[in-house]
Design an enzyme around this catalytic site. Structure first.
Site, mmCIF file in Angstrom:
data_model
loop_
_atom_site.group_PDB
_atom_site.id
_atom_site.type_symbol
_atom_site.label_atom_id
_atom_site.label_comp_id
_atom_site.label_asym_id
_atom_site.label_seq_id
_atom_site.Cartn_x
_atom_site.Cartn_y
_atom_site.Cartn_z
ATOM 1 C CB SER A 81 14.652 25.815 -24.961
ATOM 2 O OG SER A 81 14.461 24.712 -25.879
ATOM 3 C CE1 TYR A 187 12.208 22.434 -21.932
ATOM 4 C CE2 TYR A 187 12.869 21.337 -23.809
ATOM 5 C CZ TYR A 187 12.809 22.366 -23.233
ATOM 6 O OH TYR A 187 13.129 23.627 -23.488
ATOM 7 C CB SER A 188 7.393 17.459 -25.347
ATOM 8 O OG SER A 188 6.668 17.104 -26.850
ATOM 9 C CG ASN A 189 11.586 20.716 -28.718
ATOM 10 O OD1 ASN A 189 11.908 21.813 -28.077
ATOM 11 N ND2 ASN A 189 12.755 19.879 -28.973
ATOM 12 N N GLY A 331 19.019 27.678 -23.235
ATOM 13 C CA GLY A 331 18.592 27.095 -24.545
ATOM 14 C C GLY A 331 19.853 26.541 -25.166
#
Length: 397
Positions: A81, A187-189, A331
């Site tokens: 991330s 939190y969202s990809n 990440g």
């Protein structure tokens, strides 16, 4: 980001940076810290520190299970991330150029998707859009809504499958939103895959081309790659391993080669500790963004989630007593973990890679070990050590 044209391509010993301390010398506390992180279950660690004492680089553990060689200190690794910070910086450069409006609806740029028109570009970068996370949502009451497979035997079997970014977004939009836009934080990809498509729509070029042109080349990031669907990782590199349970039995798989398109711009990039240092110090030092936008990036907005401290693509963290404020984004990617920390002026940085091995730990246990490793290194580098107890630690994400 202005246009990212500043010359910042000096490298290593001859590039104008502070001298590198001989491996393991002068900083025994750092060498002890990385050895103890390996002892906690990780296969290997690479650490790079830039501060008033110069540059210190070393590694511990092994490059590959069953071999004695240490991880290369200039090794490539999957940064997970941390990719989001690169993507946010690229979007903000386009904001600086007047090509994207930070508070304009995303739907105005991507009309092909059924997006809530209240979702703005800012909400994507800050994780306040409410859009479903395509890797799955986990709710406080224990409810889990599955997305694409990203762990277990199913993920191992499909680790070379190619996903298109549009496919990931469409999957996410087929699921209920987590909350009304702008009313919460999660939190969202998916937010950052939408950011990728936004860049491509506005520029008429691929995200990879724009990243190369606007960030990687100007900063001299010669070891950083946006691999898209390629499973390869440049040499030199350590190996990453995924240990999991299947039918009650522990299995360990070398997942160094893996197609990262399943996470796309949520976490697909490859880099080195040197390049992460050049990136975060250059970003914080004003090499990429005009001062007002950099301030926006590093200013968390109040959300219903207390102490989250998320700006636009970065966490803003209190390091605790004597540590001051840190700008960070770490990440995790099956087999790998990456750390990237900087003071707000870019003068002191910590960048690191951790590779997992064959220790029989589930995802939660690895996450806890990673949290402790982060805390240990941050305390040593920014707070003067020795490490405090976990009860006294500031949140590290």
């Amino acid at each position: 980001m202005g246009n990212g044209t500043s010359d910042f391509s000096g490298t290593g010993r001859d590039g104008g940076y502070p001298p590198i301390a001989a491996s393991g010398q002068d900083r025994p506390e750092l060498q002890t810290a990385i050895r103890e992180i390996v002892d906690s279950g990780f296969a290997g660690v690479q650490l790079r520190v830039h501060d008033e004492r110069g540059e210190w680089v070393d590694s511990a553990g092994v490059r590959r299970l069953g071999e004695a060689a240490k991880p290369p200190t200039n090794g490539h690794f999957r940064i997970g991330s941390n990719t989001k910070t690169f993507a946010a910086a690229l979007v903000l450069q386009l904001v600086a150029d007047g090509r994207i409006g930070l508070d304009r609806p995303v739907a105005a740029y991507l009309p092909e998707f059924p997006l809530d028109r209240r979702i703005t570009v800012r909400m994507l970068l800050q994780h306040t859009s409410g859009v479903f996370n395509f890797t799955g949502e986990y709710y406080p009451d224990g409810t889990v809504v599955a997305g694409i497979p990203w762990q277990g035997q199913e993920w191992v079997d499909k680790r070379f499958k190619t996903y298109r970014p549009q496919e990931l977004v469409q999957l996410a939009l087929s699921k209920p939103a987590r909350f009304e836009p702008g009313t919460d934080w999660s939190y969202s990809n998916t937010n950052y895959v939408l950011a990728r498509l936004l860049v491509e729509q506005v520029t008429g070029r691929s995200f990879v081309e724009e990243m190369q042109r606007r960030i990687l080349q100007p900063l001299g990031l010669t070891g950083t790659v946006s691999p898209e669907s390629s499973p390869e990782i440049p040499e030199p590199h350590a190996h990453g391993y995924y240990t999991y349970q299947d039918a009650g039995r522990w299995k360990t798989v070398d997942i160094t080669r893996v197609n990262p398109s399943w996470v796309s711009t949520g976490g697909d990039m490859i880099s080195t500790t040197r390049d992460l240092h050049l990136f975060i110090s250059g970003l914080m030092g004003g090499k990429l963004l005009p001062a007002p936008l950099l301030a926006e990036m590093c200013t968390p907005r109040p959300t219903p989630v207390p102490n989250m401290g998320y700006g636009l693509g970065v966490f803003v963290q209190d390091a605790g007593p004597d540590g001051g404020t840190l700008i960070t984004h770490n990440g995790g990617f099956a087999g790998w973990a990456a750390l990237m920390y900087s003071t707000p002026d870019g003068s002191r940085t910590l960048t690191a890679s951790l590779t997992t091995g064959d220790a029989e730990m589930d995802f939660a246990e690895w996450a806890e070990a990673f949290q402790k490793a982060q805390h240990r290194l941050v305390t040593e580098v920014f707070c003067g050590g020795p490490a405090r107890s976990d009860d006294d630690a500031a949140p590290v994400r």
